[in-house]
Write an enzyme that holds these catalytic residues in place. Structure first.
Site, PDB file in Angstrom:
ATOM      1  N   PHE A   1       0.840  -1.198   0.000  1.00  0.00           N
ATOM      2  CA  PHE A   1       0.000   0.000   0.000  1.00  0.00           C
ATOM      3  C   PHE A   1       0.877   1.250   0.000  1.00  0.00           C
ATOM      4  CE2 PHE A   1       0.651   0.995   4.413  1.00  0.00           C
ATOM      5  CZ  PHE A   1       0.240   2.309   4.535  1.00  0.00           C
ATOM      6  N   LYS A   2       2.133   1.118   0.376  1.00  0.00           N
ATOM      7  CA  LYS A   2       3.025   2.283   0.380  1.00  0.00           C
ATOM      8  C   LYS A   2       3.365   2.768  -1.027  1.00  0.00           C
ATOM      9  CE  LYS A   2       5.068   1.457   4.909  1.00  0.00           C
ATOM     10  NZ  LYS A   2       4.231   0.295   5.291  1.00  0.00           N
TER      11      LYS A   2
END
Ligand SMILES: *Cc1c(COP(=O)(O)O)cnc(C)c1O
Length: 432
Positions: A105-106
């Site tokens: 998700f980063k």
């Protein structure tokens, strides 16, 4: 609009300075001076907007000092993938945030920051050098985010032999403007080297250095896009209820971005912060005392944080009122056994494979939902990255996506260095 420091000592600065500095000189974190409500027409049209369209509108509200067309293209380039909402069981949805290039998700924060920094760096005549220390996932997301951004070179420092093969292949096989420095030492050594570099006068005279730290406002704010996307997808399924949203939390950047989205008027009924055994935030909610401490290792390792850096931002959003924070956010804790049992239980009942972080979030959500609620948990990593843990839970790993297989087949390129700062300095000076 400017960006102020949560320590309120350093002056407010324009976005360009907040992004190139990362941390304010007084040690505080930057926050936008205003979080304005978005107009009602935006929310009523959300169901019909694409991920990119909705995010562009949000970006223009949160990022000041960049021309609208530039912000629009940065946002569109960042979001080359979607975050699908998957119904795991009736009323319980997984928002899958792992469809980016490194399946983390980063990716969104890293890609957005890379493009924004690239825009600000384009004005200068010297290359900007990003130094980043990683124990795994951050290095992959940052390196991939910055790949081929003109005017920027990235040095990823990682501890030799201490990151997984999948992770290592994600930042050592890219080439171009990404250099992997394989340090004979620990992650702490890597962090120390990066910190020493930032304060070294010779290095700073010879080259422009900056960090891609997760506290950077340019990595934090784009994460709010997920929350509008979640609500948009609920609406397009004909669900108008404000959802309960559960966020698996480590440094609390993702949750902070959700709170900011709610401040702009996005209808979210309640937030739940899921923790693993590192539960200082839950303790704060229960006691009103914030007691940061060393982290302990767990199966959900990206949440192994004992002193969450964004706690200061959460306090700031609520004027430091414990009552106000506890009214909007609940906390919850998961042991390693809870994580395994949850992965097994959900797989057995539904066939859906959670990763260890998503498992924490799922369990916290189920525990916190009331009758009639609609719930969304954020699934922050692809389960294939945690093959051994998934195998412990369900007897076999998760299928490995092509994206991961592809980088594992490429040739590793890294520069071996000792853990002494003198060696790093000599190496970096020789690159100019
Ligand atoms: C970074 C990370 C988290 C924690 O996010 P924060 O914004 O630090 O709270 C959760 N899950 C995964 C997979 C991560 O990589």
């Amino acid at each position: 609009m400017k960006y102020y420091s949560t320590n309120h000592i350093s002056p407010s600065v324009p976005l360009s300075e907040a992004v190139t500095r990362g941390l304010a000189p007084d040690g505080g974190l930057y926050m936008p001076e205003r979080i304005s409500r978005l107009p009602e027409v935006f929310f009523s049209g959300l169901a019909d907007m694409s991920f990119v369209e909705a995010s562009q509108r949000v970006a223009r509200a949160l990022f000041a000092g960049v021309p609208a067309d530039k912000l629009n293209s940065i946002t569109a380039d960042t979001l080359s993938f979607d975050t699908p909402l998957v119904e795991v069981e009736p009323g319980v949805y997984s928002l899958e945030l792992f469809h980016g290039p490194t399946l983390a998700f980063k990716d969104v924060g890293a890609r957005f920051m890379a493009r924004l920094l690239g825009y600000f760096a384009a004005g200068g005549d010297r290359e900007l050098n990003v130094l980043v220390a990683t124990s795994g996932d951050t290095g992959s997301a940052v390196a991939n985010g910055f790949l081929n951004v003109p005017g920027i070179h990235v040095y990823v420092l990682y501890p030799s032999g201490k990151v997984s093969r999948i992770q290592e292949s994600q930042f050592t096989t890219l080439g171009h403007n990404i250099t992997a420095l394989e340090i004979a030492g620990t992650f702490d050594d890597c962090q120390r080297l990066v910190k020493s570099a930032f304060v070294d006068a010779d290095l700073n005279a010879a080259m422009r250095l900056t960090s891609a730290n997760s506290i950077n406002i340019a990595r934090l704010l784009p994460q709010s896009f997920y929350y509008y996307r979640a609500v948009s997808q609920l609406r397009s399924r004909g669900i108008d209820l404000a959802p309960v949203v559960c966020v698996p939390s480590g440094n609390f950047g993702n949750l902070t971005a959700g709170l900011i989205a709610a401040r702009t008027g996005l209808g979210i009924k309640h937030f739940i912060a899921a923790n693993n055994a590192n539960d200082v935030f839950l303790e704060y909610l229960e006691t009103g005392h914030y007691n940061p401490r060393a982290s302990v290792q767990t199966y959900a390792n990206a949440m192994d944080v004992g002193a969450p850096s964004n706690f200061a931002r959460i306090l700031e959003l609520y004027g430091s009122s414990h009552d106000a924070i506890a009214a909007d956010i609940s906390g919850q804790r998961n042991s390693n056994e809870d994580i395994l049992a949850t992965i097994r239980d959900v797989y057995d009942r539904t066939g859906y494979i959670l990763d260890p972080h998503g498992a924490c979030a799922y369990r916290a959500l189920r525990g916190g939902m009331k009758k009639g609620d609609v719930g969304i948990f954020l699934e922050t990593a692809h389960p294939a990255k945690f093959g051994n843990i998934i195998e412990m839970a369900i007897g076999h790993g998760a299928p490995v996506p092509e994206k991961l297989k592809a980088c594992m087949g490429r040739e590793k390129q890294s520069i071996p260095l000792s853990n002494s700062f003198a060696d790093l300095k000599e190496y970096l000076l020789a690159q100019n």
